[in-house]
Scaffold this motif. Structure first.
Motif, PDB file in Angstrom:
ATOM      1  N   ARG A 175      -6.238  -0.747  -1.522  1.00 20.09           N
ATOM      2  CA  ARG A 175      -6.461  -2.110  -1.507  1.00 20.09           C
ATOM      3  C   ARG A 175      -5.182  -2.794  -0.607  1.00 20.09           C
ATOM      4  NH1 ARG A 175     -10.389  -6.040  -3.276  1.00 20.09           N
ATOM      5  NH2 ARG A 175      -9.642  -8.089  -2.125  1.00 20.09           N
ATOM      6  N   VAL A 176      -5.654  -3.607   0.522  1.00 21.35           N
ATOM      7  CA  VAL A 176      -4.737  -4.305   1.515  1.00 21.35           C
ATOM      8  C   VAL A 176      -4.631  -5.589   1.329  1.00 21.35           C
ATOM      9  CG1 VAL A 176      -4.243  -4.435   3.961  1.00 21.35           C
ATOM     10  CG2 VAL A 176      -5.594  -2.206   3.028  1.00 21.35           C
TER      11      VAL A 176
ATOM     12  N   VAL B 192      -2.168  -4.408  -5.255  1.00 20.73           N
ATOM     13  CA  VAL B 192      -2.492  -3.841  -4.071  1.00 20.73           C
ATOM     14  C   VAL B 192      -1.745  -2.444  -3.692  1.00 20.73           C
ATOM     15  CG1 VAL B 192      -3.152  -5.973  -3.136  1.00 20.73           C
ATOM     16  CG2 VAL B 192      -0.968  -5.209  -2.776  1.00 20.73           C
ATOM     17  N   ASP B 193      -2.507  -1.866  -2.854  1.00 21.29           N
ATOM     18  CA  ASP B 193      -1.437  -0.478  -2.369  1.00 21.29           C
ATOM     19  C   ASP B 193      -1.067  -0.681  -1.155  1.00 21.29           C
ATOM     20  OD1 ASP B 193      -2.948   1.327  -4.533  1.00 21.29           O
ATOM     21  OD2 ASP B 193      -4.838   0.242  -3.435  1.00 21.29           O
ATOM     22  N   LEU B 194      -1.227  -1.514  -0.293  1.00 23.67           N
ATOM     23  CA  LEU B 194      -0.615  -1.383   0.969  1.00 23.67           C
ATOM     24  C   LEU B 194      -0.836  -3.157   1.378  1.00 23.67           C
ATOM     25  CD1 LEU B 194       0.195  -0.212   3.869  1.00 23.67           C
ATOM     26  CD2 LEU B 194      -2.285  -0.343   4.373  1.00 23.67           C
ATOM     27  N   VAL B 195       0.692  -3.421   1.516  1.00 25.36           N
ATOM     28  CA  VAL B 195       0.960  -4.889   2.197  1.00 25.36           C
ATOM     29  C   VAL B 195       1.113  -4.609   3.736  1.00 25.36           C
ATOM     30  CG1 VAL B 195       2.940  -6.507   2.387  1.00 25.36           C
ATOM     31  CG2 VAL B 195       2.079  -5.815   0.039  1.00 25.36           C
ATOM     32  N   THR B 196       0.388  -5.426   4.626  1.00 20.70           N
ATOM     33  CA  THR B 196       0.687  -5.430   5.980  1.00 20.70           C
ATOM     34  C   THR B 196       0.958  -6.661   6.521  1.00 20.70           C
ATOM     35  OG1 THR B 196      -1.716  -5.895   6.127  1.00 20.70           O
ATOM     36  CG2 THR B 196      -1.545  -3.739   6.098  1.00 20.70           C
ATOM     37  N   VAL B 197       1.875  -6.716   7.395  1.00 22.88           N
ATOM     38  CA  VAL B 197       2.329  -7.797   8.277  1.00 22.88           C
ATOM     39  C   VAL B 197       2.172  -7.471   9.715  1.00 22.88           C
ATOM     40  CG1 VAL B 197       3.942  -9.574   8.410  1.00 22.88           C
ATOM     41  CG2 VAL B 197       4.036  -8.324   6.246  1.00 22.88           C
ATOM     42  N   ALA B 198       1.382  -8.353  10.429  1.00 16.98           N
ATOM     43  CA  ALA B 198       1.072  -8.210  11.827  1.00 16.98           C
ATOM     44  C   ALA B 198       1.628  -9.353  12.533  1.00 16.98           C
ATOM     45  CB  ALA B 198       0.012  -7.753  12.188  1.00 16.98           C
ATOM     46  N   GLN B 199       2.710  -9.345  13.344  1.00 13.96           N
ATOM     47  CA  GLN B 199       2.996 -10.451  14.086  1.00 13.96           C
ATOM     48  C   GLN B 199       3.468 -11.721  13.354  1.00 13.96           C
ATOM     49  OE1 GLN B 199       2.434  -9.144  17.072  1.00 13.96           O
ATOM     50  NE2 GLN B 199       3.649 -10.403  18.298  1.00 13.96           N
ATOM     51  N   ALA B 200       4.032 -11.422  12.373  1.00  8.37           N
ATOM     52  CA  ALA B 200       4.211 -12.485  11.386  1.00  8.37           C
ATOM     53  C   ALA B 200       5.590 -12.504  10.823  1.00  8.37           C
ATOM     54  CB  ALA B 200       3.211 -13.181  10.379  1.00  8.37           C
ATOM     55  N   PHE B 201       6.079 -11.289  10.596  1.00  8.42           N
ATOM     56  CA  PHE B 201       7.515 -11.166   9.769  1.00  8.42           C
ATOM     57  C   PHE B 201       8.652 -11.927   9.967  1.00  8.42           C
ATOM     58  CE2 PHE B 201      11.125  -8.753   8.615  1.00  8.42           C
ATOM     59  CZ  PHE B 201      11.110  -8.476   7.082  1.00  8.42           C
ATOM     60  N   HIS B 202       8.636 -12.223  11.406  1.00 12.15           N
ATOM     61  CA  HIS B 202       9.689 -12.886  11.918  1.00 12.15           C
ATOM     62  C   HIS B 202       9.907 -14.378  11.531  1.00 12.15           C
ATOM     63  CE1 HIS B 202       6.525 -13.245  14.913  1.00 12.15           C
ATOM     64  NE2 HIS B 202       6.981 -14.403  15.481  1.00 12.15           N
ATOM     65  N   TRP B 203       8.601 -14.941  10.961  1.00 17.80           N
ATOM     66  CA  TRP B 203       8.517 -16.260  10.115  1.00 17.80           C
ATOM     67  C   TRP B 203       8.945 -16.210   8.826  1.00 17.80           C
ATOM     68  CZ3 TRP B 203       8.778 -19.407  14.309  1.00 17.80           C
ATOM     69  CH2 TRP B 203       8.170 -19.351  15.251  1.00 17.80           C
TER      70      TRP B 203
ATOM     71  N   ARG C 130      10.932  -9.468  -2.071  1.00 14.71           N
ATOM     72  CA  ARG C 130      10.592  -9.557  -3.545  1.00 14.71           C
ATOM     73  C   ARG C 130       9.217  -9.627  -4.015  1.00 14.71           C
ATOM     74  NH1 ARG C 130      15.578 -12.503  -3.304  1.00 14.71           N
ATOM     75  NH2 ARG C 130      14.288 -14.582  -3.271  1.00 14.71           N
ATOM     76  N   GLU C 131       8.586 -10.534  -3.228  1.00 15.22           N
ATOM     77  CA  GLU C 131       7.189 -10.686  -3.412  1.00 15.22           C
ATOM     78  C   GLU C 131       6.258  -9.657  -3.258  1.00 15.22           C
ATOM     79  OE1 GLU C 131       3.537 -13.310  -4.580  1.00 15.22           O
ATOM     80  OE2 GLU C 131       5.710 -12.916  -5.042  1.00 15.22           O
ATOM     81  N   PHE C 132       6.473  -8.814  -2.098  1.00 14.58           N
ATOM     82  CA  PHE C 132       5.738  -7.607  -1.819  1.00 14.58           C
ATOM     83  C   PHE C 132       6.000  -6.521  -2.822  1.00 14.58           C
ATOM     84  CE2 PHE C 132       6.127  -8.487   3.132  1.00 14.58           C
ATOM     85  CZ  PHE C 132       5.397  -9.609   2.958  1.00 14.58           C
ATOM     86  N   ALA C 133       7.100  -6.401  -3.366  1.00 14.29           N
ATOM     87  CA  ALA C 133       7.532  -5.537  -4.277  1.00 14.29           C
ATOM     88  C   ALA C 133       6.709  -5.627  -5.595  1.00 14.29           C
ATOM     89  CB  ALA C 133       9.017  -5.367  -4.573  1.00 14.29           C
ATOM     90  N   ARG C 134       6.438  -6.978  -5.870  1.00 13.60           N
ATOM     91  CA  ARG C 134       5.774  -7.507  -7.147  1.00 13.60           C
ATOM     92  C   ARG C 134       4.468  -6.943  -6.933  1.00 13.60           C
ATOM     93  NH1 ARG C 134       2.564 -11.427  -8.777  1.00 13.60           N
ATOM     94  NH2 ARG C 134       2.595 -12.469  -6.794  1.00 13.60           N
ATOM     95  N   ILE C 135       3.734  -7.445  -5.613  1.00  9.85           N
ATOM     96  CA  ILE C 135       2.271  -7.194  -5.782  1.00  9.85           C
ATOM     97  C   ILE C 135       1.873  -5.795  -5.412  1.00  9.85           C
ATOM     98  CG2 ILE C 135       2.001  -9.779  -5.121  1.00  9.85           C
ATOM     99  CD1 ILE C 135       1.277  -8.613  -2.042  1.00  9.85           C
ATOM    100  N   LEU C 136       2.749  -4.959  -5.193  1.00 10.67           N
ATOM    101  CA  LEU C 136       2.571  -3.572  -4.798  1.00 10.67           C
ATOM    102  C   LEU C 136       2.313  -2.738  -6.086  1.00 10.67           C
ATOM    103  CD1 LEU C 136       4.690  -2.790  -1.589  1.00 10.67           C
ATOM    104  CD2 LEU C 136       1.988  -2.589  -1.766  1.00 10.67           C
ATOM    105  N   ARG C 137       1.398  -1.850  -6.114  1.00 10.78           N
ATOM    106  CA  ARG C 137       1.348  -1.044  -7.200  1.00 10.78           C
ATOM    107  C   ARG C 137       2.426   0.225  -6.840  1.00 10.78           C
ATOM    108  NH1 ARG C 137      -5.321  -0.799  -6.442  1.00 10.78           N
ATOM    109  NH2 ARG C 137      -5.656  -2.400  -7.692  1.00 10.78           N
ATOM    110  N   PRO C 138       2.906   0.931  -7.946  1.00 18.74           N
ATOM    111  CA  PRO C 138       3.592   1.956  -7.891  1.00 18.74           C
ATOM    112  C   PRO C 138       3.299   2.824  -6.678  1.00 18.74           C
ATOM    113  CG  PRO C 138       3.275   1.644  -9.968  1.00 18.74           C
ATOM    114  CD  PRO C 138       2.387   0.796  -9.598  1.00 18.74           C
ATOM    115  N   ARG C 139       4.173   3.459  -5.808  1.00 19.26           N
ATOM    116  CA  ARG C 139       4.181   4.306  -4.683  1.00 19.26           C
ATOM    117  C   ARG C 139       3.163   3.538  -3.598  1.00 19.26           C
ATOM    118  NH1 ARG C 139       3.480   7.035  -9.188  1.00 19.26           N
ATOM    119  NH2 ARG C 139       1.336   7.116  -9.157  1.00 19.26           N
ATOM    120  N   GLY C 140       3.139   2.214  -3.691  1.00 21.68           N
ATOM    121  CA  GLY C 140       2.381   1.409  -2.787  1.00 21.68           C
ATOM    122  C   GLY C 140       3.495   1.360  -1.485  1.00 21.68           C
ATOM    123  N   LEU C 141       2.905   1.034  -0.529  1.00 27.42           N
ATOM    124  CA  LEU C 141       3.632   0.952   0.965  1.00 27.42           C
ATOM    125  C   LEU C 141       3.362  -0.635   1.568  1.00 27.42           C
ATOM    126  CD1 LEU C 141       2.561   4.100   2.958  1.00 27.42           C
ATOM    127  CD2 LEU C 141       4.768   3.866   1.643  1.00 27.42           C
ATOM    128  N   ALA C 142       4.509  -0.868   2.172  1.00 25.00           N
ATOM    129  CA  ALA C 142       4.464  -1.918   3.125  1.00 25.00           C
ATOM    130  C   ALA C 142       4.201  -1.370   4.501  1.00 25.00           C
ATOM    131  CB  ALA C 142       5.559  -2.958   2.842  1.00 25.00           C
TER     132      ALA C 142
END
Length: 259
Positions: A47-48, A109-120, A128-140
């Motif tokens: 889940r992305v 979610v299993d995968l957090v993606t950020v395209a062309q936006a991280f610099h904002w 902290r927020e990505f770690a919260r919503i990711l499942r164990p062993r999930g990736l960003a």
């Protein structure tokens, strides 16, 4: 004239540029998704959550491969554009949220993606927020299409044009993270990075739209707008081959876990 973008929050910068953004912003190379699947073990059962999804360009890359994607986007016009464009995909939904407050459940979610936006983003709050919503062993996975600044007469001329006419171009360009900074952001969870060549072949109308999709391009009514477009026309006419110019990128991706 004072910089028209200086006081705008990042979530509002593209609201009046949606049409150009949808039509003229580049997509992302399929090789990027292939790398995530081959090297990082990502597959279509994951889940992305696509954070700062904008008009849905990055979401579509995963939807086309059969993933379920939730686009998280605080800018209402951009989110509406994504919902309209991607409405035919059963695996797609969109929510009003930001990188520091997605509104998604814990470990959802299993995968957090950020395209062309991280610099904002506020990088610490986003982590902290990505770690919260990711499942164990999930990736960003975080990536940019980084426009090449040199290598051809067109690329060098386009960079000079932005420096001459852009409203806050230099300050926006300085926000992009380099490789060392991204590795440090992931810390011990860093899993890998890759770089892919990418390009758009643009006629003049598309080149103009690509320029005007940028938050630092002065809009109609600004004293630099018409001179900028004249300079763009001159650059295009001097560099085009067979009616197009090549707008070249290096797509840089970083992936890892967030403990």
């Amino acid at each position: 004239m004072a910089d028209e973008n200086a006081s705008l929050p990042s979530t509002a910068r593209f609201g009046d540029r949606v049409d150009d953004y949808v039509r003229y912003r580049p997509d992302y190379p399929v090789a990027l998704l292939d790398w995530l699947q081959r090297e990082q073990g990502v597959d279509s059962s994951w889940r992305v959550a696509d954070i700062g999804a904008g008009t849905g360009i990055s979401s579509k890359l995963f939807l086309d491969a059969g993933y379920r994607v939730t686009a998280v986007e605080p800018n209402a016009p951009m989110r509406t554009a994504a919902e309209h464009w991607l409405r035919a995909y059963a695996g797609f939904d969109a929510v009003d949220g930001g990188a520091d407050a997605t509104g998604l459940p814990d470990a959802s979610v299993d995968l957090v993606t950020v395209a062309q936006a991280f610099h904002w983003f506020d990088e610490d709050a986003a982590r902290r927020e990505f770690a919260r919503i990711l499942r164990p062993r999930g990736l960003a996975a975080i990536w940019w299409n980084s426009r090449r600044l040199n290598g051809t007469r067109f690329l060098e001329g386009y960079e000079a044009l932005l420096l001459a006419y852009g409203t806050d171009y230099a300050s926006v360009a300085e926000r992009y993270a380099d490789d060392a900074r991204m590795r440090a952001w992931f810390g011990a969870g860093f899993r890998g990075a890759a770089r892919f060549e990418h390009a758009q072949q643009l006629d003049f109308e598309a080149l103009r739209g690509r320029l005007m999709s940028s938050s630092y391009a002065p809009k109609a009514g600004h004293p630099r707008h018409e001179p900028m477009l004249r300079a763009l026309r001159e650059l295009f006419d001097s560099c085009a081959e067979n009616g197009t110019v090549s707008f070249d990128y290096d797509t840089r991706i970083f992936a890892g876990q967030l403990a």
